[in-house]
Enzyme design. Sequence first.
Site, PDB file in Angstrom:
ATOM      1  N   TYR A  25      92.608 -54.381 -65.055  1.00  0.00           N
ATOM      2  CA  TYR A  25      92.229 -53.119 -64.416  1.00  0.00           C
ATOM      3  C   TYR A  25      90.847 -53.234 -63.784  1.00  0.00           C
ATOM      4  O   TYR A  25      90.605 -52.716 -62.681  1.00  0.00           O
ATOM      5  CB  TYR A  25      92.231 -51.987 -65.451  1.00  0.00           C
ATOM      6  N   PRO A  78      80.148 -45.446 -61.375  1.00  0.00           N
ATOM      7  CA  PRO A  78      81.172 -44.841 -62.228  1.00  0.00           C
ATOM      8  C   PRO A  78      82.402 -45.735 -62.288  1.00  0.00           C
ATOM      9  O   PRO A  78      82.896 -46.203 -61.263  1.00  0.00           O
ATOM     10  CB  PRO A  78      81.486 -43.521 -61.509  1.00  0.00           C
ATOM     11  N   TYR A 131      85.921 -36.324 -59.214  1.00  0.00           N
ATOM     12  CA  TYR A 131      87.088 -36.393 -58.343  1.00  0.00           C
ATOM     13  C   TYR A 131      87.522 -34.967 -57.992  1.00  0.00           C
ATOM     14  O   TYR A 131      87.433 -34.058 -58.831  1.00  0.00           O
ATOM     15  CB  TYR A 131      88.254 -37.104 -59.031  1.00  0.00           C
ATOM     16  N   LYS A 253      80.445 -40.576 -52.136  1.00  0.00           N
ATOM     17  CA  LYS A 253      80.842 -41.975 -52.346  1.00  0.00           C
ATOM     18  C   LYS A 253      82.159 -42.272 -51.630  1.00  0.00           C
ATOM     19  O   LYS A 253      83.087 -41.474 -51.688  1.00  0.00           O
ATOM     20  CB  LYS A 253      80.997 -42.248 -53.847  1.00  0.00           C
ATOM     21  N   HIS A 277      85.698 -48.625 -52.748  1.00  0.00           N
ATOM     22  CA  HIS A 277      86.253 -48.477 -54.095  1.00  0.00           C
ATOM     23  C   HIS A 277      86.503 -49.847 -54.733  1.00  0.00           C
ATOM     24  O   HIS A 277      87.490 -50.064 -55.430  1.00  0.00           O
ATOM     25  CB  HIS A 277      87.546 -47.662 -54.057  1.00  0.00           C
ATOM     26  N   GLY A 309      80.142 -52.695 -54.327  1.00  0.00           N
ATOM     27  CA  GLY A 309      81.184 -53.635 -53.934  1.00  0.00           C
ATOM     28  C   GLY A 309      80.663 -55.046 -53.765  1.00  0.00           C
ATOM     29  O   GLY A 309      79.887 -55.327 -52.849  1.00  0.00           O
ATOM     30  N   ILE A 311      78.599 -56.874 -55.654  1.00  0.00           N
ATOM     31  CA  ILE A 311      77.268 -57.242 -56.151  1.00  0.00           C
ATOM     32  C   ILE A 311      77.428 -58.026 -57.455  1.00  0.00           C
ATOM     33  O   ILE A 311      77.844 -57.477 -58.478  1.00  0.00           O
ATOM     34  CB  ILE A 311      76.397 -55.991 -56.385  1.00  0.00           C
ATOM     35  N   ARG A 312      77.109 -59.313 -57.398  1.00  0.00           N
ATOM     36  CA  ARG A 312      77.249 -60.180 -58.567  1.00  0.00           C
ATOM     37  C   ARG A 312      75.950 -60.923 -58.898  1.00  0.00           C
ATOM     38  O   ARG A 312      75.928 -61.741 -59.822  1.00  0.00           O
ATOM     39  CB  ARG A 312      78.356 -61.217 -58.342  1.00  0.00           C
ATOM     40  N   ARG A 332      81.775 -53.776 -61.657  1.00  0.00           N
ATOM     41  CA  ARG A 332      82.359 -54.910 -62.371  1.00  0.00           C
ATOM     42  C   ARG A 332      81.307 -55.721 -63.128  1.00  0.00           C
ATOM     43  O   ARG A 332      81.557 -56.163 -64.242  1.00  0.00           O
ATOM     44  CB  ARG A 332      83.124 -55.797 -61.388  1.00  0.00           C
TER      45      ARG A 332
END
Length: 393
Positions: A25, A78, A131, A253, A277, A309, A311-312, A332
């Site tokens: 997920y 979130p 939402y 967002k 997203h 989105g 960003i590591r 993530r």
Amino acid sequence: MTVITCIEDLRVLARRRVPKMFYDYVDVGSWTESTYRANEADLQRILLRQRVAVDLSERSVRSRLLGRDVTMPVAIAPTGLTGMVHADGEILAARAAQRFGVPFTLSTVSICSIEDVAEATGGHPFWFQLYMMRDRRFVEQLIRRAHTANCDALVLTLDLPISGQRHKDLKNGLTAPPRLSARNLLNMMSKPAWCLGMLGTRRRTFGNIVGHAEGVGDMASMADWSSRQYDPSMTWDDIAWVRRLWDRKLILKGILDAEDARLAQQAGADAIIVSNHGGRQLDGAPSTIRALPPIVAAVGARTEVHLDGGIRSGQDVLKALALGAHGVHIGRAMLYGLGALGEAGVTRALEILHKELDLTMAFCGRTAIGQVDAGVLLQDTPDLPPVALAAVA
């Protein structure tokens, strides 16, 4: 794995420790996952400009986001079902963010409730993501609860009026609530630390919804409610309605288009988040770093522009700032840390980003976040958006 030096180390460890349906997920995009992959790949293509003989003895990556002093220009995004990645996950992540000095955003579809997080953080301000539901009375109730809990910003997500098709989730039976098949249960049993954590907490439902939404008293009734609540009819009029109800900072967002960015600004947004997203909705949409420069150009300095989105690393953070973002949001990266090591893992993820951001900024000849601009990027970066190239020239 005893030495964790990067976000990838946390991801590998999380994959071992989190049940497959919940790890997938986190680590899934929609359809072919091309946009999910592009978020990371396009950041990697951007080349940095190394500078030397600069006094780097005094450096700081401290900044401000929406008027709040932050240790670095990073916020925790979130993320739904965080409390299924690790027991009490939202509480642990919120505490780690508070102690580190960055904003934490709680999802509407969190496992721990608004009140749980407020209590665990001692009333320290955090952000709440909303939402738009068909049940407007419930939406109003959520807004009131967020206000009471001392949330100082409301993050209204615009890009999920309908859900993208995520093949891994469908194959795993990941629904709301999750469908516990024999295969899923067997996999969970192979993760003993995760199981012990879940047995030791009372928070195993959707805390913001069960017991609060009309007719939703347990997880069984939650399934029917959730299948019909996301509102595909949402328009800018509904956003204006939320703006009237919420008297604090409003963040919109899910912006990927410059015209939508201008409309968000007109709607009274204090900040917008350039977001697809996490590649979980429209597959084939541009990466967020590619979409960022035209949006920055469209809204100017009057509205803060944030990005999520892909960003590591701290280098990714610097690249986003160089292309005009005021800050970035991590989803993530935080969840990998949480799944790997709980609260300590979230803290470790933040420490990694902080150190990488500081070192990369220094190698580019800058000593403070306010000095970071397109001059830290090379003009011949492959596939760099034209607006960014113009800014460097």
